[in-house]
Design a protein around this motif. Structure first.
Motif, PDB file in Angstrom:
ATOM      1  N   GLU A 527       0.862  -1.184   0.000  1.00  0.00           N
ATOM      2  CA  GLU A 527       0.000   0.000   0.000  1.00  0.00           C
ATOM      3  C   GLU A 527       0.900   1.236   0.000  1.00  0.00           C
ATOM      4  OE1 GLU A 527      -2.413  -0.488   3.421  1.00  0.00           O
ATOM      5  OE2 GLU A 527      -3.476  -2.241   2.622  1.00  0.00           O
ATOM      6  N   SER A 529       2.454   5.097  -0.916  1.00  0.00           N
ATOM      7  CA  SER A 529       2.097   6.520  -0.948  1.00  0.00           C
ATOM      8  C   SER A 529       3.343   7.325  -1.300  1.00  0.00           C
ATOM      9  CB  SER A 529       1.534   6.973   0.397  1.00  0.00           C
ATOM     10  OG  SER A 529       2.506   6.791   1.419  1.00  0.00           O
ATOM     11  N   GLN A 531       6.123   9.678  -0.762  1.00  0.00           N
ATOM     12  CA  GLN A 531       6.789  10.213   0.416  1.00  0.00           C
ATOM     13  C   GLN A 531       7.607  11.479   0.102  1.00  0.00           C
ATOM     14  OE1 GLN A 531       6.344   8.743   3.451  1.00  0.00           O
ATOM     15  NE2 GLN A 531       5.062   7.144   2.557  1.00  0.00           N
ATOM     16  N   GLN A 562       1.209   3.101  -8.611  1.00  0.00           N
ATOM     17  CA  GLN A 562      -0.125   3.520  -8.190  1.00  0.00           C
ATOM     18  C   GLN A 562      -0.175   4.948  -7.631  1.00  0.00           C
ATOM     19  OE1 GLN A 562      -3.004   1.870  -8.643  1.00  0.00           O
ATOM     20  NE2 GLN A 562      -4.136   3.532  -7.672  1.00  0.00           N
ATOM     21  N   PRO A 563       0.720   5.341  -6.695  1.00  0.00           N
ATOM     22  CA  PRO A 563       0.621   6.705  -6.157  1.00  0.00           C
ATOM     23  C   PRO A 563       0.980   7.794  -7.166  1.00  0.00           C
ATOM     24  CG  PRO A 563       1.902   5.261  -4.722  1.00  0.00           C
ATOM     25  CD  PRO A 563       1.747   4.559  -6.013  1.00  0.00           C
ATOM     26  N   VAL A 636       8.626   6.603  -3.183  1.00  0.00           N
ATOM     27  CA  VAL A 636       7.314   6.043  -2.861  1.00  0.00           C
ATOM     28  C   VAL A 636       7.493   5.087  -1.690  1.00  0.00           C
ATOM     29  CG1 VAL A 636       5.408   4.635  -3.687  1.00  0.00           C
ATOM     30  CG2 VAL A 636       6.477   6.296  -5.212  1.00  0.00           C
ATOM     31  N   ASP A 638       6.499   2.541   1.653  1.00  0.00           N
ATOM     32  CA  ASP A 638       5.708   1.346   1.908  1.00  0.00           C
ATOM     33  C   ASP A 638       5.983   0.894   3.335  1.00  0.00           C
ATOM     34  OD1 ASP A 638       4.098  -0.807   1.575  1.00  0.00           O
ATOM     35  OD2 ASP A 638       5.417  -1.916   0.231  1.00  0.00           O
TER      36      ASP A 638
END
Length: 810
Positions: A527, A529, A531, A562-563, A636, A638
């Motif tokens: 998942e 995001s 950073q 994905q992000p 990114v 995790d």
């Protein structure tokens, strides 16, 4: 008895009854005689009718009106209906870019491994059939074929020609089929039980002298009564054994029902002979009891098999048949799920089950995915994420954009994988199956030798000793040992959200000494995001670079992408995008009336253009550049899975070395490895590097690989056991032997525990079956076992194996 074909008027086609052409047309040979047909089409259909043993169609059809006679038997018409594309979409899946189709067939009349072998080898010879896997335990056939080379009806006809009825598996009708099979056995079991009680009452009296003072005529009368009572048992109750034996002989693989049939027919024949002559020995009670005990075993096996099938493969019936679809005017219409297509919008009410896979359009959703993962706790889904058919909507109404329906859903693929796993037998199971077949042949030879020896010792006992040998050593337990254990293991794993694709891993698991694990999405949650973002170039605005990154990452399936797909609302014109496995993406960017070659991906991929580049932040792992300029770098983030460290420690305590094998840079991989207690790390590994590392380790012992990315596909295929997650890339899911539907690393331990347990039970079953069969053989040959005691011993042996396998269902 040969079928006598009806006469047709001279000068007319035998098939369609229309006039023959002037040249006499064509000829076809039916029932050992040549008949004339008007065209090649009639000739082909007539030959098919003959091949499928449906000549009764010609005998009983109504020919009073030649213009209205059917041109195909009803049996063939029904099978040809399955060639309809719309109908096939409901139960077939397309692979190999639509060229290949696969499905699961449910087969009636399959009783043993010889049936499976016969179907498998017969269908495999058909041109256009890619693969056939048959499982006698579940009575299923997993088949893959090229739609452009052969029609589905031709495959169904080929199976029908062997005497079996095969139709696409439908969970909705499975309960009806099971009830039908259960009634089939209950009727025969009931008759055999009643007959056994009646015959045993007479036999007890005769054996123990209760009626010893009766004269010969009354004793003969009681024999005749026993004959009358036992005859329906032989002709009706024992019918399944004869059918199975004949099919196994047809397949040239004699099964356990061959000695069973010989024993039944031999005992009845000898007893009837003694009854007609009025002297000798009769064993009508053995015939009835043997049949009764065997049917009990088959009935219990049927119940256990049904439990496994319903638990393992009936998930698809939980998906609703209807869906609420939005129309162009924002109205709602109720349509069959078969009418849904990608891009359409559906609505799902609170408490309802999702009918298709799709993209969540609402802000968020709370779903219960227990049917997929085995985890009953609701899961929060943000907007834009994929939601799967079979999940239950827990709260507010949802709007979903359909991406897949029916056989293309993830749930359908899971069911297909379960069927495939049930059709694939571990090597130990294959060895047991082969041993059982070989044992039957040797048993028949030993029985013949026993008869010859006892013919010299005591001719009156020769037949009955031989009969006891056939019954006592029948390898029923050996034939049940493997399939019941494997089916139980698959059921147990399914309840834990573990989908087994290759059952052979059950046999390999004990030899695994090294486990290779990917980092991203495997040891971490997956998942991601954003950073950190660092814009390097001053030539383009930040929003322009973000638009470029967003456009490129829409072509990637990597979890890190994905992000980066929702950075800005500004569009970018990117074309000719190429995915470089393990490195990144390249493309052509149309910007300010010029076309620029661009790349996004790993540091090594960007350094091919800019060798001297040094990242501004050590944590950055995604870089963007043109051939002229460095544009940006991204980090990114995790999170490490909460259960990863404890699971790795348990693997290490079991004597298994855990090695990190990742494409990430060492400065990103090493801190994660240290937190998890992993001492050996292979970083910056491209797919070919991963392959070489795993191949080198395999020279020492079998290895396991756990990964979820596209770049893990080749190494997953190489490893002796490969594991991936339900959210993994398509290539990883197709390649892996095991798929963990729960997003939980601890499921690896559960898989290992169940696999080791099932392997132990499988070995116990085989050892017990061998010990019993080998141990009882000399005792029976020595004449110390009567036929009815042999029947009890053989049945108990099979029930012990079955009960041992049922422990896996707990």
């Amino acid at each position: 008895m040969a079928i006598k074909l009806p006469e047709v008027p001279a000068g007319t086609c035998f098939h369609c009854l229309q006039a023959l052409p002037a040249d006499g047309g064509y000829s076809v040979r039916l029932a050992d005689q040549d008949v004339a047909v008007c065209c090649y089409g009639c000739q082909a259909v007539a030959q098919t009718i003959n091949e499928q043993k449906l000549l009764h169609f010609y005998v009983y059809r109504d020919t009073t009106n030649p213009l209205q006679i059917p041109l195909l038997p009803e049996e063939l018409q029904q099978l040809q209906a399955y060639d309809d594309e719309r109908l096939q979409a409901q139960f077939t899946r397309t692979t190999d870019q639509g060229r290949q189709r696969e499905m699961t067939l449910s087969v009636e009349g399959m009783t043993c491994s010889a049936c499976a072998w016969l179907i498998e080898h017969h269908v495999q010879r058909l041109a256009g059939v890619a693969s056939v896997k048959v499982n006698a335990t579940t009575e299923r056939v997993y088949i893959s074929w090229y739609a452009g080379q052969i029609k589905l009806s031709r495959i169904l006809q080929a199976i029908a020609g062997l005497g079996y009825r095969a139709l696409p598996f439908e969970s909705a009708t499975q309960e009806q089929d099971f009830k039908k099979r259960r009634r089939y056995y209950v009727r025969r079991l009931g008759l055999a039980g009643l007959a056994t009680m009646q015959v045993m009452m007479i036999a007890v009296g005769l054996y123990f002298g209760v009626v010893s003072d009766l004269d010969d005529s009354l004793r003969q009368f009681m024999w005749w009564i026993s004959l009358v009572v036992a005859t329906p048992v032989l002709l009706y109750s024992a019918q399944p054994f004869y059918i199975s034996a004949m099919r196994s002989i047809q397949a040239q693989r004699p099964n356990m029902d061959v000695p069973v049939s010989i024993a039944l027919l031999g005992a009845y024949g000898a007893s009837a002979y003694a009854t007609f002559l009025g002297h000798g020995e009769v064993y009508f009670e053995s015939v009835s009891m043997f049949t009764f005990l065997l049917l009990i075993g088959r009935y219990l096996e049927l119940l256990a098999r049904q439990k496994a099938i319903s638990a393992a493969t009936n998930l698809i019936k939980l998906v609703p048949a209807l869906a609420q679809r939005e129309t162009a005017r924002d109205d709602i219409e109720t349509v069959p799920v078969s009418d849904l297509s990608p891009g359409q919008i559906i609505r799902v009410a609170p408490g309802a089950t999702l009918p298709a896979d799709g993209i969540l359009l609402d802000h968020s959703a709370t779903l219960n995915e227990a049917i997929l993962t085995g985890e009953s706790r609701p899961v929060q889904k943000p907007a834009g994420t994929t939601v799967l058919a079979g999940s239950i909507n827990q709260q507010q109404p949802l709007r979903i954009e359909v991406t897949a329906a029916q056989q293309e859903t993830v749930l359908a693929s899971i069911v297909a994988l379960k069927d495939l796993a049930l059709s694939r037998k571990p090597r130990l199971a294959q060895a047991a199956e082969k041993l059982a077949s070989t044992f039957v042949i040797r048993l028949l030879i030993v029985a013949a030798i026993t008869f010859l020896v006892w013919s010299f010792i005591d001719p009156q006992q020769a037949f009955w000793v031989t009969l006891a040998v056939l019954v006592a050593t029948c390898p029923c337990a050996l034939a049940l040992a493997a399939p019941t254990a494997v089916t139980g293991a698959i059921h147990n794993l399914n309840t834990r959200g573990v989908v087994l694709r290759n059952a052979d891993v059950l046999n390999i698991i004990q030899d695994i000494k090294t486990v290779f694990v990917d980092k991203t999405g495997t040891l971490t949650t997956g998942e991601f995001s954003l950073q950190h973002e660092h814009i390097i170039s001053g030539r383009f605005s930040e929003d322009t670079i973000r638009a470029l990154v967003q456009a490129l990452e829409h072509h990637s399936e990597h979890p890190l992408a994905q992000p980066l797909r929702q950075l800005t609302a500004t569009p970018a014109n990117v074309s000719a995008v190429v995915n470089h496995t393990g490195q990144g993406l390249s493309g052509v960017w149309a910007q300010d009336n010029e076309s620029l070659n661009v790349r996004i991906g790993s540091l090594s991929f960007i350094r091919q253009w800019h060798p001297e580049f040094t990242p501004a932040t050590a944590a950055s792992q995604i870089f963007v550049a043109t051939e002229q300029d460095l544009l940006a770098e991204y980090h990114v983030g995790d999170q490490i899975r909460s259960d990863a460290r404890a699971s790795i420690e348990q693997l290490q305590q079991a004597g298994i070395e855990v090695v990190m094998l990742t494409g990430d840079r060492a400065e990103l991989a090493q801190p994660v490895a240290e937190q998890l207690g992993i001492s050996k790390v292979y970083a910056d590994s491209l797919p070919d590097t991963k392959l070489s590392v795993v191949s080198a380790a395999q020279q020492q012992h079998p290895v396991m690989m756990i990964g979820d990315g596209i770049n893990d596909g080749p190494v997953l295929a190489q490893a002796d056991i490969s594991i991936t997650f339900g959210h993994a890339a398509d290539l990883a899911r197709v390649t892996a032997d095991v798929m963990l539907m729960r997003n939980n690393f601890g499921a690896v331990l559960e898989f290992r525990q169940v696999a080791l347990r099932s392997r132990g039970i499988l070995r116990q079953n085989i050892i017990w079956a061998l010990v019993y069969n080998i141990g009882i053989l000399p005792v029976a040959m020595a004449g110390f076992v009567t036929p009815y005691i042999a029947a009890i011993g053989m049945s108990l042996s099979s029930l012990i194996v079955l009960a041992n396998s049922l422990r896996l269902y707990r």
